[in-house]
Motif scaffolding. Structure first.
Motif, PDB file in Angstrom:
ATOM      1  N   ARG A 124       0.864  -1.176   0.000  1.00 48.22           N
ATOM      2  CA  ARG A 124       0.000   0.000   0.000  1.00 48.22           C
ATOM      3  C   ARG A 124       0.906   1.233   0.000  1.00 48.22           C
ATOM      4  O   ARG A 124       2.118   1.111   0.096  1.00 48.22           O
ATOM      5  CB  ARG A 124      -0.914  -0.005   1.228  1.00 48.22           C
ATOM      6  N   ILE A 125       0.279   2.402  -0.094  1.00 53.28           N
ATOM      7  CA  ILE A 125       1.078   3.626  -0.215  1.00 53.28           C
ATOM      8  C   ILE A 125       1.178   4.324   1.150  1.00 53.28           C
ATOM      9  O   ILE A 125       0.166   4.621   1.775  1.00 53.28           O
ATOM     10  CB  ILE A 125       0.422   4.606  -1.216  1.00 53.28           C
ATOM     11  N   TYR A 126       2.406   4.600   1.569  1.00 53.06           N
ATOM     12  CA  TYR A 126       2.627   5.226   2.878  1.00 53.06           C
ATOM     13  C   TYR A 126       3.598   6.398   2.773  1.00 53.06           C
ATOM     14  O   TYR A 126       4.484   6.407   1.926  1.00 53.06           O
ATOM     15  CB  TYR A 126       3.239   4.226   3.861  1.00 53.06           C
ATOM     16  N   THR A 127       3.413   7.323   3.711  1.00 53.63           N
ATOM     17  CA  THR A 127       4.446   8.328   3.946  1.00 53.63           C
ATOM     18  C   THR A 127       5.050   7.999   5.309  1.00 53.63           C
ATOM     19  O   THR A 127       4.329   7.884   6.307  1.00 53.63           O
ATOM     20  CB  THR A 127       3.837   9.742   3.920  1.00 53.63           C
ATOM     21  N   ILE A 128       6.377   7.796   5.306  1.00 57.12           N
ATOM     22  CA  ILE A 128       7.052   7.361   6.537  1.00 57.12           C
ATOM     23  C   ILE A 128       7.639   8.591   7.222  1.00 57.12           C
ATOM     24  O   ILE A 128       8.414   9.341   6.622  1.00 57.12           O
ATOM     25  CB  ILE A 128       8.182   6.358   6.215  1.00 57.12           C
ATOM     26  N   VAL A 129       7.240   8.778   8.484  1.00 60.29           N
ATOM     27  CA  VAL A 129       7.694   9.962   9.223  1.00 60.29           C
ATOM     28  C   VAL A 129       8.287   9.561  10.573  1.00 60.29           C
ATOM     29  O   VAL A 129       8.015   8.478  11.086  1.00 60.29           O
ATOM     30  CB  VAL A 129       6.543  10.975   9.451  1.00 60.29           C
ATOM     31  N   GLY A 130       9.070  10.493  11.141  1.00 57.03           N
ATOM     32  CA  GLY A 130       9.718  10.239  12.419  1.00 57.03           C
ATOM     33  C   GLY A 130       8.925  10.792  13.593  1.00 57.03           C
ATOM     34  O   GLY A 130       7.856  11.388  13.418  1.00 57.03           O
ATOM     35  N   TYR A 131       9.487  10.630  14.792  1.00 60.45           N
ATOM     36  CA  TYR A 131       8.808  11.047  16.022  1.00 60.45           C
ATOM     37  C   TYR A 131       9.318  12.381  16.551  1.00 60.45           C
ATOM     38  O   TYR A 131       9.003  12.779  17.668  1.00 60.45           O
ATOM     39  CB  TYR A 131       8.928   9.956  17.091  1.00 60.45           C
ATOM     40  N   ILE A 132      10.166  13.061  15.774  1.00 59.69           N
ATOM     41  CA  ILE A 132      10.741  14.330  16.222  1.00 59.69           C
ATOM     42  C   ILE A 132       9.729  15.461  16.010  1.00 59.69           C
ATOM     43  O   ILE A 132       8.975  15.440  15.046  1.00 59.69           O
ATOM     44  CB  ILE A 132      12.048  14.607  15.439  1.00 59.69           C
ATOM     45  N   CYS A 133       9.737  16.445  16.903  1.00 61.86           N
ATOM     46  CA  CYS A 133       8.812  17.562  16.761  1.00 61.86           C
ATOM     47  C   CYS A 133       9.364  18.580  15.774  1.00 61.86           C
ATOM     48  O   CYS A 133       9.919  19.625  16.143  1.00 61.86           O
ATOM     49  CB  CYS A 133       8.500  18.175  18.117  1.00 61.86           C
ATOM     50  N   GLU A 134       9.219  18.223  14.550  1.00 54.43           N
ATOM     51  CA  GLU A 134       9.834  18.887  13.415  1.00 54.43           C
ATOM     52  C   GLU A 134       9.345  18.029  12.253  1.00 54.43           C
ATOM     53  O   GLU A 134       9.066  16.853  12.458  1.00 54.43           O
ATOM     54  CB  GLU A 134      11.329  18.682  13.595  1.00 54.43           C
ATOM     55  N   THR A 135       9.264  18.565  11.058  1.00 54.39           N
ATOM     56  CA  THR A 135       8.837  17.696   9.965  1.00 54.39           C
ATOM     57  C   THR A 135      10.006  16.815   9.559  1.00 54.39           C
ATOM     58  O   THR A 135      10.951  17.287   8.945  1.00 54.39           O
ATOM     59  CB  THR A 135       8.340  18.541   8.777  1.00 54.39           C
ATOM     60  N   ASP A 136       9.952  15.580   9.966  1.00 53.82           N
ATOM     61  CA  ASP A 136      11.049  14.675   9.580  1.00 53.82           C
ATOM     62  C   ASP A 136      10.506  13.503   8.776  1.00 53.82           C
ATOM     63  O   ASP A 136      10.191  12.452   9.301  1.00 53.82           O
ATOM     64  CB  ASP A 136      11.910  14.243  10.781  1.00 53.82           C
ATOM     65  N   THR A 137      10.432  13.739   7.486  1.00 51.72           N
ATOM     66  CA  THR A 137       9.843  12.771   6.564  1.00 51.72           C
ATOM     67  C   THR A 137      10.934  11.940   5.914  1.00 51.72           C
ATOM     68  O   THR A 137      11.860  12.458   5.314  1.00 51.72           O
ATOM     69  CB  THR A 137       9.044  13.519   5.476  1.00 51.72           C
ATOM     70  N   PHE A 138      10.798  10.626   6.048  1.00 52.86           N
ATOM     71  CA  PHE A 138      11.802   9.718   5.473  1.00 52.86           C
ATOM     72  C   PHE A 138      11.490   9.343   4.031  1.00 52.86           C
ATOM     73  O   PHE A 138      12.397   9.032   3.264  1.00 52.86           O
ATOM     74  CB  PHE A 138      11.878   8.430   6.297  1.00 52.86           C
ATOM     75  N   GLY A 139      10.203   9.329   3.715  1.00 55.96           N
ATOM     76  CA  GLY A 139       9.837   8.927   2.360  1.00 55.96           C
ATOM     77  C   GLY A 139       8.365   9.226   2.123  1.00 55.96           C
ATOM     78  O   GLY A 139       7.550   9.021   3.019  1.00 55.96           O
ATOM     79  N   VAL A 140       8.038   9.725   0.935  1.00 51.49           N
ATOM     80  CA  VAL A 140       6.660  10.107   0.608  1.00 51.49           C
ATOM     81  C   VAL A 140       6.127   9.136  -0.444  1.00 51.49           C
ATOM     82  O   VAL A 140       6.829   8.766  -1.375  1.00 51.49           O
ATOM     83  CB  VAL A 140       6.637  11.551   0.059  1.00 51.49           C
ATOM     84  N   ASN A 141       4.869   8.752  -0.274  1.00 57.95           N
ATOM     85  CA  ASN A 141       4.195   7.878  -1.248  1.00 57.95           C
ATOM     86  C   ASN A 141       5.014   6.640  -1.592  1.00 57.95           C
ATOM     87  O   ASN A 141       5.258   6.342  -2.750  1.00 57.95           O
ATOM     88  CB  ASN A 141       3.875   8.644  -2.542  1.00 57.95           C
ATOM     89  N   ARG A 142       5.429   5.939  -0.548  1.00 54.75           N
ATOM     90  CA  ARG A 142       6.205   4.716  -0.765  1.00 54.75           C
ATOM     91  C   ARG A 142       5.283   3.501  -0.795  1.00 54.75           C
ATOM     92  O   ARG A 142       4.398   3.372   0.051  1.00 54.75           O
ATOM     93  CB  ARG A 142       7.224   4.528   0.358  1.00 54.75           C
ATOM     94  N   LYS A 143       5.566   2.636  -1.751  1.00 54.19           N
ATOM     95  CA  LYS A 143       4.831   1.369  -1.821  1.00 54.19           C
ATOM     96  C   LYS A 143       5.504   0.389  -0.875  1.00 54.19           C
ATOM     97  O   LYS A 143       6.643  -0.042  -1.117  1.00 54.19           O
ATOM     98  CB  LYS A 143       4.924   0.835  -3.250  1.00 54.19           C
ATOM     99  N   ILE A 144       4.804   0.082   0.213  1.00 51.43           N
ATOM    100  CA  ILE A 144       5.386  -0.800   1.232  1.00 51.43           C
ATOM    101  C   ILE A 144       4.334  -1.824   1.629  1.00 51.43           C
ATOM    102  O   ILE A 144       3.142  -1.489   1.718  1.00 51.43           O
ATOM    103  CB  ILE A 144       5.820   0.030   2.465  1.00 51.43           C
ATOM    104  N   ASN A 145       4.760  -3.049   1.867  1.00 50.80           N
ATOM    105  CA  ASN A 145       3.807  -4.085   2.279  1.00 50.80           C
ATOM    106  C   ASN A 145       3.003  -3.604   3.487  1.00 50.80           C
ATOM    107  O   ASN A 145       3.580  -3.052   4.431  1.00 50.80           O
ATOM    108  CB  ASN A 145       4.536  -5.375   2.625  1.00 50.80           C
ATOM    109  N   GLU A 146       1.699  -3.851   3.449  1.00 50.91           N
ATOM    110  CA  GLU A 146       0.767  -3.281   4.424  1.00 50.91           C
ATOM    111  C   GLU A 146       1.328  -3.282   5.843  1.00 50.91           C
ATOM    112  O   GLU A 146       1.739  -4.304   6.377  1.00 50.91           O
ATOM    113  CB  GLU A 146      -0.561  -4.035   4.397  1.00 50.91           C
ATOM    114  N   ILE A 147       1.310  -2.080   6.433  1.00 50.46           N
ATOM    115  CA  ILE A 147       1.973  -1.886   7.725  1.00 50.46           C
ATOM    116  C   ILE A 147       0.966  -1.913   8.865  1.00 50.46           C
ATOM    117  O   ILE A 147      -0.085  -1.276   8.808  1.00 50.46           O
ATOM    118  CB  ILE A 147       2.702  -0.515   7.747  1.00 50.46           C
TER     119      ILE A 147
END
Ligand SMILES: *Cc1c(COP(=O)(O)O)cnc(C)c1O
Length: 418
Positions: free
Chosen positions: A328-351
């Protein structure tokens, strides 16, 4: 770690999920088999009488990684006196360490001289000071050939406005300083920047350096720096090391014949040697659906892996816990209070929450660029070697966060009860 079609393998069939159980998450994992493969790829690509590969240790400075490179026969490329000290402390001979600082104090350079390592100078005023005090210490000179190369302006170092190296246009001044002070120049160096795709661009830089080299009589080595690119995603091209090796070797041999003796050909790769050997394992804390996006929030952030935010770097991300689930399509983000995006619109096995994700290519410039931002602990690191895993850095604790903080007396006394 090999990542193919969502199949994940560490050498010796070590299961990364077992490592998470044993050592916890987030976790950096390095595989010596891949480091060895990459090192041998470079060594085998070049056919010259004298070749030296100096591992650029700022990519990953864990002492066990350095010891492994020593075991493979590599030297070290260092950029700070602290890296020099680490290299010496793990047993490298001083002559197998080259120190290539930029904008450091002369005092720091003097410390490196005292340690006996190879000194690479990238500034004329430093060359002058050096020549006045250390005529007996041979040096290397870092030249900027002004070749435009590199994957982003932040990592390209060869362009005209770059702070690195002595401009090729200043060679007359370099010669004047060398003659006036009697410095012995034993090496010439260039490092044009990361991510060079084209052997032609590299050769262009090499050609410029070799032309300049003819004007120095005492050379022992020529150092072509790095820039070897690795693939970060499926259709990325990595530097064609065989082609580069053949072309540079042929050109270098011709140069040496003409020069009258065999010089050592040096390179100093960082990323190429360790990037693919590393992976970063994290746990999904939350899956959060907004009107437009499905976020997966992980137990990490820009404090542990800043390349995506700092360089717009791409790291492939896989769901280790669900090798067979539908993507499915995911945007992977971190837990920091700041926009810390690791990847946008990534196809990753259902999380699902609690799943373990794996970031690929996390060996170079990941752990070493980590910080304690948000007062978070830096992760543990594990080395996998011949089917065994070894903890090579423990996870930080509250003690590490507070150890350098000093309570000022005024808070102990007067202000306490106000
Ligand atoms: C960082 C650096 C390298 C290594 O670059 P990679 O892109 O990691 O291979 C080599 N030489 C010098 C002087 C550097 O500063």
């Amino acid at each position: 770690m090999e990542l193919k079609d969502q199949q994940y393998r560490l050498s010796g069939d070590v299961d990364p999920l077992d490592l998470c159980e044993t050592y916890g998450c987030p976790l950096y994992v390095y595989d010596t088999a891949i480091i060895k493969r990459q090192y041998e790829k470079i060594v085998n690509a070049f056919s010259v009488p004298k070749l030296r590969i100096n591992y650029a240790c700022k990519a990953l400075t864990n002492i066990n990684i350095l010891k492994y490179f020593k075991h493979l026969g590599a030297g070290l490329d260092t950029v700070s006196i602290q890296e020099v000290m680490i290299g010496l402390s793990v047993g490298f001979n001083p002559e197998d360490i080259i120190y290539t600082p930029n904008c450091v104090s002369f005092e720091e350079i003097e410390m490196a001289i005292a340690k006996g390592v190879k000194i690479n100078i990238d500034n004329i005023s430093i060359l002058e000071q050096f020549g006045q005090q250390y005529q007996d210490v041979p040096v290397c000179i870092r030249i900027n050939p002004h070749i435009m190369a590199g994957g982003s302006s932040k990592i390209s170092t060869g362009h005209i406005d770059s702070k690195f190296g002595i401009s090729i246009h200043q060679m007359p001044l370099v010669h004047r300083v060398v003659e006036a002070t009697g410095i012995k120049v034993e090496g010439l160096h260039m490092h044009t920047g990361s991510d060079i795709l084209d052997a032609g661009v590299f050769l262009q830089g090499a050609e410029i350096l070799l032309n300049v080299a003819n004007d120095f009589e005492d050379l022992a080595y020529i150092d072509f720096g790095s820039g070897f690119k690795v693939a970060y995603k499926a259709n990325d091209i990595e530097t064609d090391i065989e082609e580069l090796g053949q072309k540079i070797s042929a050109r270098f041999k011709r140069f040496c014949e003409n020069y009258g003796r065999d010089l050592t050909l040096m390179f100093e790769p960082g990323k190429f040697l360790v990037s693919e050997a590393g992976s970063f394992l994290v746990k999904v804390n939350v899956v959060k659906q907004t009107t437009s996006t499905v976020f997966a929030g992980i137990d990490s952030g820009l404090n542990h892996l800043i390349r995506p935010m700092f360089y717009d770097a791409h790291h492939d991300i896989f769901n280790l816990s669900k090798p067979k689930a539908k993507p499915r399509i995911y945007t992977i983000v971190g837990y920091i209070c700041e926009t810390d995006t690791f990847g946008v619109n990534r196809k990753i096995n259902e999380i699902q929450e609690g799943d373990i994700l794996c970031f690929a290519n996390a060996g170079a410039y990941c752990s070493t660029m980590g910080s304690n931002y948000n007062s978070r602990f830096r992760p543990a690191e594990v080395l996998v070697h011949e089917g065994q895993s070894h903890l090579i850095r423990r996870r930080e604790t509250m003690e590490d966060i507070l150890k350098n903080q000093i309570e000022a007396p005024l808070f102990k006394e007067a202000l306490v009860n106000t």
